[in-house]
Design a protein around this motif. Structure first.
Motif, PDB file in Angstrom:
ATOM      1  N   GLU A  98       0.446   2.198  -6.506  1.00 23.38           N
ATOM      2  CA  GLU A  98      -0.825   2.399  -7.210  1.00 23.38           C
ATOM      3  C   GLU A  98      -0.583   2.920  -8.623  1.00 23.38           C
ATOM      4  O   GLU A  98      -1.134   2.388  -9.596  1.00 23.38           O
ATOM      5  CB  GLU A  98      -1.680   3.400  -6.434  1.00 23.38           C
ATOM      6  N   SER A  99       0.264   3.936  -8.766  1.00 24.44           N
ATOM      7  CA  SER A  99       0.511   4.495 -10.102  1.00 24.44           C
ATOM      8  C   SER A  99       1.253   3.504 -10.994  1.00 24.44           C
ATOM      9  O   SER A  99       1.020   3.464 -12.203  1.00 24.44           O
ATOM     10  CB  SER A  99       1.266   5.810 -10.000  1.00 24.44           C
ATOM     11  N   GLN A 156      -5.792  -4.031  -8.798  1.00 23.39           N
ATOM     12  CA  GLN A 156      -4.789  -3.835  -7.749  1.00 23.39           C
ATOM     13  C   GLN A 156      -4.557  -2.356  -7.489  1.00 23.39           C
ATOM     14  O   GLN A 156      -4.384  -1.937  -6.341  1.00 23.39           O
ATOM     15  CB  GLN A 156      -3.491  -4.539  -8.117  1.00 23.39           C
ATOM     16  N   ALA A 157      -4.557  -1.551  -8.546  1.00 25.07           N
ATOM     17  CA  ALA A 157      -4.409  -0.101  -8.375  1.00 25.07           C
ATOM     18  C   ALA A 157      -5.598   0.477  -7.618  1.00 25.07           C
ATOM     19  O   ALA A 157      -5.429   1.335  -6.747  1.00 25.07           O
ATOM     20  CB  ALA A 157      -4.272   0.577  -9.743  1.00 25.07           C
ATOM     21  N   ALA A 216      -5.335  -0.447  -3.917  1.00 19.83           N
ATOM     22  CA  ALA A 216      -4.301   0.368  -3.257  1.00 19.83           C
ATOM     23  C   ALA A 216      -4.785   1.801  -3.046  1.00 19.83           C
ATOM     24  O   ALA A 216      -4.543   2.393  -1.999  1.00 19.83           O
ATOM     25  CB  ALA A 216      -3.020   0.347  -4.067  1.00 19.83           C
ATOM     26  N   SER A 217      -5.474   2.369  -4.051  1.00 18.78           N
ATOM     27  CA  SER A 217      -5.931   3.761  -3.926  1.00 18.78           C
ATOM     28  C   SER A 217      -7.011   3.910  -2.865  1.00 18.78           C
ATOM     29  O   SER A 217      -7.097   4.947  -2.223  1.00 18.78           O
ATOM     30  CB  SER A 217      -6.429   4.284  -5.267  1.00 18.78           C
ATOM     31  N   GLU A 218      -7.843   2.882  -2.670  1.00 17.47           N
ATOM     32  CA  GLU A 218      -8.889   2.958  -1.652  1.00 17.47           C
ATOM     33  C   GLU A 218      -8.316   2.918  -0.239  1.00 17.47           C
ATOM     34  O   GLU A 218      -8.887   3.460   0.688  1.00 17.47           O
ATOM     35  CB  GLU A 218      -9.891   1.814  -1.832  1.00 17.47           C
ATOM     36  N   LEU A 245       0.828  -1.209   0.000  1.00 13.44           N
ATOM     37  CA  LEU A 245       0.000   0.000   0.000  1.00 13.44           C
ATOM     38  C   LEU A 245       0.860   1.255   0.000  1.00 13.44           C
ATOM     39  O   LEU A 245       1.395   1.661   1.033  1.00 13.44           O
ATOM     40  CB  LEU A 245      -0.922   0.004   1.222  1.00 13.44           C
ATOM     41  N   GLN A 275      -5.422  -3.046 -12.938  1.00 10.15           N
ATOM     42  CA  GLN A 275      -6.312  -1.943 -12.589  1.00 10.15           C
ATOM     43  C   GLN A 275      -7.029  -2.217 -11.270  1.00 10.15           C
ATOM     44  O   GLN A 275      -7.217  -1.312 -10.458  1.00 10.15           O
ATOM     45  CB  GLN A 275      -7.327  -1.696 -13.713  1.00 10.15           C
ATOM     46  N   HIS A 287       0.873   0.224 -10.896  1.00 12.28           N
ATOM     47  CA  HIS A 287      -0.151  -0.716 -11.379  1.00 12.28           C
ATOM     48  C   HIS A 287      -0.992  -0.081 -12.485  1.00 12.28           C
ATOM     49  O   HIS A 287      -1.368  -0.756 -13.457  1.00 12.28           O
ATOM     50  CB  HIS A 287      -1.044  -1.173 -10.227  1.00 12.28           C
ATOM     51  N   LYS A 288      -1.279   1.208 -12.365  1.00  7.32           N
ATOM     52  CA  LYS A 288      -2.036   1.894 -13.426  1.00  7.32           C
ATOM     53  C   LYS A 288      -1.255   1.890 -14.737  1.00  7.32           C
ATOM     54  O   LYS A 288      -1.825   1.650 -15.806  1.00  7.32           O
ATOM     55  CB  LYS A 288      -2.347   3.331 -13.016  1.00  7.32           C
ATOM     56  N   PRO A 346       1.239   5.104  -2.643  1.00  6.55           N
ATOM     57  CA  PRO A 346       0.793   5.789  -3.861  1.00  6.55           C
ATOM     58  C   PRO A 346       1.630   5.458  -5.098  1.00  6.55           C
ATOM     59  O   PRO A 346       1.085   5.396  -6.211  1.00  6.55           O
ATOM     60  CB  PRO A 346       0.910   7.273  -3.504  1.00  6.55           C
TER      61      PRO A 346
END
Length: 143
Positions: free
Chosen positions: A110-111, A135-136, A139-141, A105, A133, A113-114, A107
């Motif tokens: 997250e990016s 997984q991203a 992570a973002s949540e 976890l 997407q 994975h995007k 940021p």
């Protein structure tokens, strides 16, 4: 309004004109003081008995691994120049390193994975794109 503080001597009282209560709230929040709820506009003095709680104010920096940040930037550059396979390899290496450094976890993860989802979609690997997407999104949540 400017908040001024003056010591009144040995009694330990501090005189504060509270014309701007919002400023007082900001100062108390910054130094970690919670005052008892009462109307301070009538009597702008408060003492130790008015201090309900004190809490530590912890400052932290957002740690970033320089190597992984450089790899991620390089991968984005390669993607913008059309080198999809090279960008995929670099961002995968950066993601693996970030997972070891940050955990699942963060940021940057997250990016990453995007970006992998975008590259997988461009390659026509829809299943992988959806997986990255998801997984991203997870992570973002949580970040």
């Amino acid at each position: 309004a400017v908040v001024s503080t003056q010591s009144t001597g040995d009694d330990g009282l501090v005189k504060m004109p509270l014309g701007n209560l919002q400023m007082t709230r900001l100062i108390c929040k910054a130094v970690g003081i919670q005052l008892v709820l009462r109307d301070y506009s009538e009597n702008p003095r408060f003492s130790e008995s008015d201090v309900m709680n004190m809490f530590p104010v912890a400052k932290h920096s957002d740690p970033r691994a320089k190597d992984t940040t450089k790899l991620k930037d390089l991968a984005e550059d390669r993607l913008n120049n059309g080198y999809l396979a090279e960008s995929h390899d670099i961002i995968t290496e950066a993601l693996n390193t970030m997972l070891q450094v940050y955990g699942p976890l963060h940021p940057d993860i997250e990016s990453s994975h995007k970006h992998l989802a975008h590259i997988s979609y461009l390659f026509g690997r829809i299943g992988q794109a959806v997986s990255h997407q998801k997984q991203a999104l997870l992570a973002s949540e949580r970040v």
